[in-house]
Enzyme design. Structure first.
Site, PDB file in Angstrom:
ATOM      1  N   SER A 192     -50.290  24.207 -45.866  1.00 30.10           N
ATOM      2  CA  SER A 192     -50.852  23.836 -47.227  1.00 30.10           C
ATOM      3  C   SER A 192     -50.580  22.404 -47.337  1.00 30.10           C
ATOM      4  O   SER A 192     -51.040  21.812 -48.303  1.00 30.10           O
ATOM      5  CB  SER A 192     -50.014  24.618 -48.064  1.00 30.10           C
ATOM      6  N   GLY A 193     -49.858  21.477 -46.546  1.00 28.50           N
ATOM      7  CA  GLY A 193     -49.934  20.290 -46.612  1.00 28.50           C
ATOM      8  C   GLY A 193     -50.967  19.531 -46.112  1.00 28.50           C
ATOM      9  O   GLY A 193     -51.947  20.171 -45.866  1.00 28.50           O
ATOM     10  N   SER A 211     -47.495  29.269 -45.489  1.00 26.57           N
ATOM     11  CA  SER A 211     -47.068  28.256 -46.480  1.00 26.57           C
ATOM     12  C   SER A 211     -46.144  28.935 -47.230  1.00 26.57           C
ATOM     13  O   SER A 211     -46.114  29.996 -47.742  1.00 26.57           O
ATOM     14  CB  SER A 211     -48.137  27.831 -47.237  1.00 26.57           C
ATOM     15  N   ARG A 212     -45.028  28.072 -47.355  1.00 31.45           N
ATOM     16  CA  ARG A 212     -43.792  28.809 -48.253  1.00 31.45           C
ATOM     17  C   ARG A 212     -44.378  28.591 -49.682  1.00 31.45           C
ATOM     18  O   ARG A 212     -44.141  29.603 -50.284  1.00 31.45           O
ATOM     19  CB  ARG A 212     -42.462  27.917 -48.109  1.00 31.45           C
ATOM     20  N   CYS A 233     -48.104   8.971 -36.342  1.00 38.06           N
ATOM     21  CA  CYS A 233     -49.472   8.187 -36.755  1.00 38.06           C
ATOM     22  C   CYS A 233     -49.485   6.763 -36.416  1.00 38.06           C
ATOM     23  O   CYS A 233     -50.473   5.981 -35.680  1.00 38.06           O
ATOM     24  CB  CYS A 233     -49.898   8.479 -38.005  1.00 38.06           C
ATOM     25  N   ASN A 245     -55.554   8.222 -39.928  1.00 34.34           N
ATOM     26  CA  ASN A 245     -54.246   8.644 -39.597  1.00 34.34           C
ATOM     27  C   ASN A 245     -54.109  10.271 -39.447  1.00 34.34           C
ATOM     28  O   ASN A 245     -53.297  11.047 -38.880  1.00 34.34           O
ATOM     29  CB  ASN A 245     -53.166   8.416 -40.616  1.00 34.34           C
TER      30      ASN A 245
END
Lengths: 356, 356, 356, 356
Positions: free
Chosen positions: D12-13, D36-37, D155, D323
């Site tokens: 979910s990030g 996703s928590r 990155c 990135n």
């Protein structure tokens, strides 16, 4: 058609660059020639640096003869209004498919060119106008198949028509008093430099312009009129905002009768049910409730949503597109795909780039 | 009043910071106390780094007693809706001037708080509500002089009311079917972090929200109703855009009779002729034709303009403000200046910063 | 001087507009004439819409005679490099104060103009060059008092010199191998339109340019050389970033001996202790730890900070300014204030606008 | 492998979302589970609205058992540093391919985790560390084939190493005094909200942070050390700039001997000659002369360029990447393609989106 040879006339502008980006990723198209008056002789990747490593063709001087000599199957005209009309007759005559991104063949009524574009005497080729197909696949897919002259819709017209066609067609709203309030990015303005388009002056704006007589009104009223079978009148006001890509059109329409949410859903679903580039966005959960330019960038999608304002008897509708994609080059490629018999989504399958 | 002692409650938020920026430049005000629950004990300049070198006060824990102990002449409440109402009664009772930037005292009808803010039973202090002055100087300057409780208008309400008051007051338009389409920046959302307010997710948006029932409607209909003497109904839809400061309100109004451009000019000039913070912007030459947020940033100005849409029988009006200035802290200081007898423009004289 | 009459030559550009914004707020200056070739005859507010309501003067054709006829006390030259040099001799001769924002009088060595600006034969007026004061008040305040010809420093030179003068002057670092990496906004590029400066092409960039031979190097090495008494060599690389205002200069310097944090603080404090426009920013708490353009916009401040990199034997220094203020017009007004005997901060007292 | 089943842990990030965007377009991968928590139970498209219509899977609670039950061939870990290390041992033991986007397996020296990440006692699984491949294909392609544990580079490390590996490897520069000055966008900061990451506070910045001790230094020195065979020391300072995507790394290196431009070209070409995701950008014509983030957005490309500074004996090198692509998810997919035997560019073929 298995493979098509394509020329792009006016390929050094922003829309031309987007066409090239899409065509280099198209499985059935070979880029046969590209032209630019300003940049002739230069490699395309030096004008569109994103294409470095992808395209090693140089711009040719734009001329009908040189383009026809390349024997293309399809020619994209990414020229200013008033320029395309000089190219189209001979191109059409030669039997190839012409996809014109200017406004020169969008309006069915020849006299409308006098009113909206200031062409004295109206359109010089009314017969060609009659043969041109307005390239909005969601409304004219049938005519697009095999079409030889396609007028790609204006970017704000695309967003506005897609948002309002279903409720207009279903007679849910008063079509004589539509209000369309558009928010638009900078890339549609082209690449000709003027002070107000420069970075220091074009950032941080919410800038109304052509606030009562923008030319896209003519297309919008024409197409919504066709859908509804009535005379449509739209009040239309665009605002430049601080984005490079994207358009959000907000339509404020007065309900002509009491309608429920399922009624409106039905109108949208019946018109766009099978459409691959329309997403109906009206959600009660998650990060997105309505269309937002944020979520369509880089894609050929049009996100469409609505809400009923019971208090006011209003239907508010939203449409978000990437103006260079569904609003210009993406739609032009979609039109070509349909006209030439390719898969409609070929080269247009990218999900939106997010976040960007 | 020669000099006033001021407290700012809720001074660590964005609006609180803007109040501090203005007050440190005010020739007649001493900042007597500032409070913040989250940042108590910290120096203000560590939360608002622009004030480094200007303000060496630390935030105190917010409490009525500690504020009253500082014996201020004026207290600014920069608190969330529903919080101010806990502070106002005792502050008013103590005889000082209260300038509340929340919505808690903006609506005259106590029951409207049930409808628009969900307060069961309506407003708990209807008497105080009756004494509160709606702090829009252009409409209520007289009442503001010596006022003890001032409700600073909402940012989008300020822009909308200023744009529409003259044609509404002059009965030029149909006040039952106003359409207001607002474009608003991010700084009004406050400093409480949520995912959608984060940079990657809040940039590159044109994002409609609260599209049919935004709370500012209540203020707008109230104030335009007072001006016109009729029941006013406004369809109102805000859109978040990618700006930190600024609001542009676009009003689409149906003309109620045939009007000429001089008629509309007359309505605006008669209402705003002597106003120091209103600029009427409708120009046929130069880089700016209509209001644009670009040209008001950092100032307390409201730029107002219009155009008649003969084809549609529409009046389109525009209003551009800096939401933190004329839309919040600037207007609060203007209110204070009037209430306490300072020059109305004290601390508010900066020309817009441009380009920014 | 009680009151001064000022002319601004080249007043339609971005820097010219910023000068006008500052001068209309200056208590001791009357704007006596403004010139613009491109916009002559137009009102200034039509080119700089932020000044609508503040300035009702029109641009005059730029000519020495017409400017001298206005009998100004001070003339600001906001002209391109190579243009000022045509104006300065006669203006200086006439006894008034000339404040030149171009590079034409910044370098002390006449032959440097051949090397860095391509002027064959070097500077044509070496004697005038000798009389010009480099207008960085923090280094040359004494010479600025009563000066008749002031060369306002370049924007990136200002940021770089202010950051590096203290450690250079205190011999803390190897002055033969300085590295300066600059991030710069768009407004310094002027108002002449070119494709790469347009909004769609100038947003979303981190674009290195003139990466080894930028002209500001000459000023930086000259001034740091004066401070240190040694030959200074600076590797200098600017990067365009997506901002309208602001410069951040990052200096990477090799420590010439072991130094402690207090040593470095001492160097900065001894040079800038009493400076009103320098803030030393190096904090261990709060939202700002080092200089950031975010916190100086709209102000004449230079925020300066540093950190010692023990692992590498490096001192990294930072300097943030608003390029139109401390980097151009603000510094020019500061110079004028000193030269003519006004309070040094007159018209320059605004706290940074934040957030913006 | 013909088809692979993939799980994304921490989906979910921002990086997780980018992985999903790429994997839905991958011809050989089926998304088998996503976790996703914070958002478990929600549809992915409600968190990543760009994927509406593309992905109808919901997030599962993250747990080793539930992931292993799905029997994936490859697991992407898009978790915070310190979390991956809890997942990797059992995943590796089960024989599947693990692609870890955190820093937990990037450093070869177990004790470096004490120094740079504060893990008392160093890395808890030194043996696994030994088996992990640093997932920079341009340096480690051979080891990546069939690899079971891949540590995707940071990155800024990716950008820095790619820029500096050729001159470092060719011994053209002093590897003990490299200076790397990085400009970085906001999307790398993750989706956890904090005030400084909010839109009003994160726009309009050039903000240095972790200016002398950023963790990516450890990776950079490790990898450049491998390339050069010497101990490498890099002074490294990142600056947050106002972009959502993109990194530009500028390397300032002292030449260790006299070198010509062809020498440097040779170093870059010999290392990157056949690389599909590296473009060497150093042009004397056209709109792009050096790498710029503008021209890599949405692509997996790294643009690399350089210039020799004869005056200073410096080589300045530039590297521009997106990135989220070459700096994270794109490189992770490239690593997977190599490890599992897919075409290395599968799902990564998009040309940069421009302008955006």
């Amino acid at each position: 058609m298995d493979r098509a040879r394509a020329c792009v006339v006016g390929a050094s502008g922003v829309t031309g660059g987007e066409l090239l980006r899409l065509l280099v990723g198209h499985g059935g198209v070979d880029i046969s020639c590209i032209t630019s008056r300003e940049h002739r002789g230069e490699y395309a990747f030096r004008v569109h640096p994103n294409l470095r490593g992808r395209l090693s063709v140089a711009f040719a001087e734009p001329s009908l003869d040189s383009v026809l000599k390349r024997d293309p199957d399809v020619v994209f005209l990414a020229l200013p209004h008033g320029e395309s009309v000089k190219w189209v007759p001979r191109l059409v005559e030669s039997g190839l498919t012409v996809i014109d991104l200017s406004a020169d063949f969008r309006l069915k009524d020849p006299s409308a060119y006098a009113e909206w574009y200031g062409w004295s005497g109206g359109h010089p080729y009314p017969d060609l106008l009659g043969r041109a197909v307005y390239g909005l696949p969601e409304l004219h897919r049938g005519e697009l198949r095999g079409a030889k002259l396609i007028a790609v819709p204006g970017c704000m017209a695309t967003a506005s028509i897609l948002a309002l066609a279903p409720p207009t067609g279903a007679r849910l709203v008063d079509v004589g008093r539509l209000v369309i309030d558009v928010k638009i990015s900078s890339s549609g303005a082209g690449s000709q430099a003027s002070r107000l388009d420069m970075h220091p002056f074009r950032t941080y704006v919410v800038r109304p312009y052509e606030v009562v007589h923008h030319r896209h009104i003519a297309e919008i009223e024409q197409e919504l009129g066709l859908v509804s079978g009535e005379r449509v009148r739209a009040a239309f006001t665009p605002h430049a905002v601080d984005l490079v890509r994207g358009i959000l059109a907000t339509g404020h329409a007065w309900l002509s009768r009491e309608v429920s949410e399922p009624d409106v859903w039905a109108a949208y679903r019946s018109m766009y049910g099978g459409e691959r580039f329309i997403r109906l966005v009206k959600d009660r959960a998650g990060y997105q409730r309505y269309p937002d330019v944020k979520y369509v960038i880089g894609s050929n999608l049009a996100d469409i949503g609505f809400e009923i304002d019971d208090r006011m008897g209003r239907l508010v509708v939203f449409s978000a597109i990437d103006n260079l994609m569904k609003g210009a080059a993406g739609q032009a490629v979609q039109d070509m795909n349909i006209a030439l018999g390719f898969d409609e989504a070929e080269a247009l399958g990218s999900a939106p780039l997010y976040p960007v």
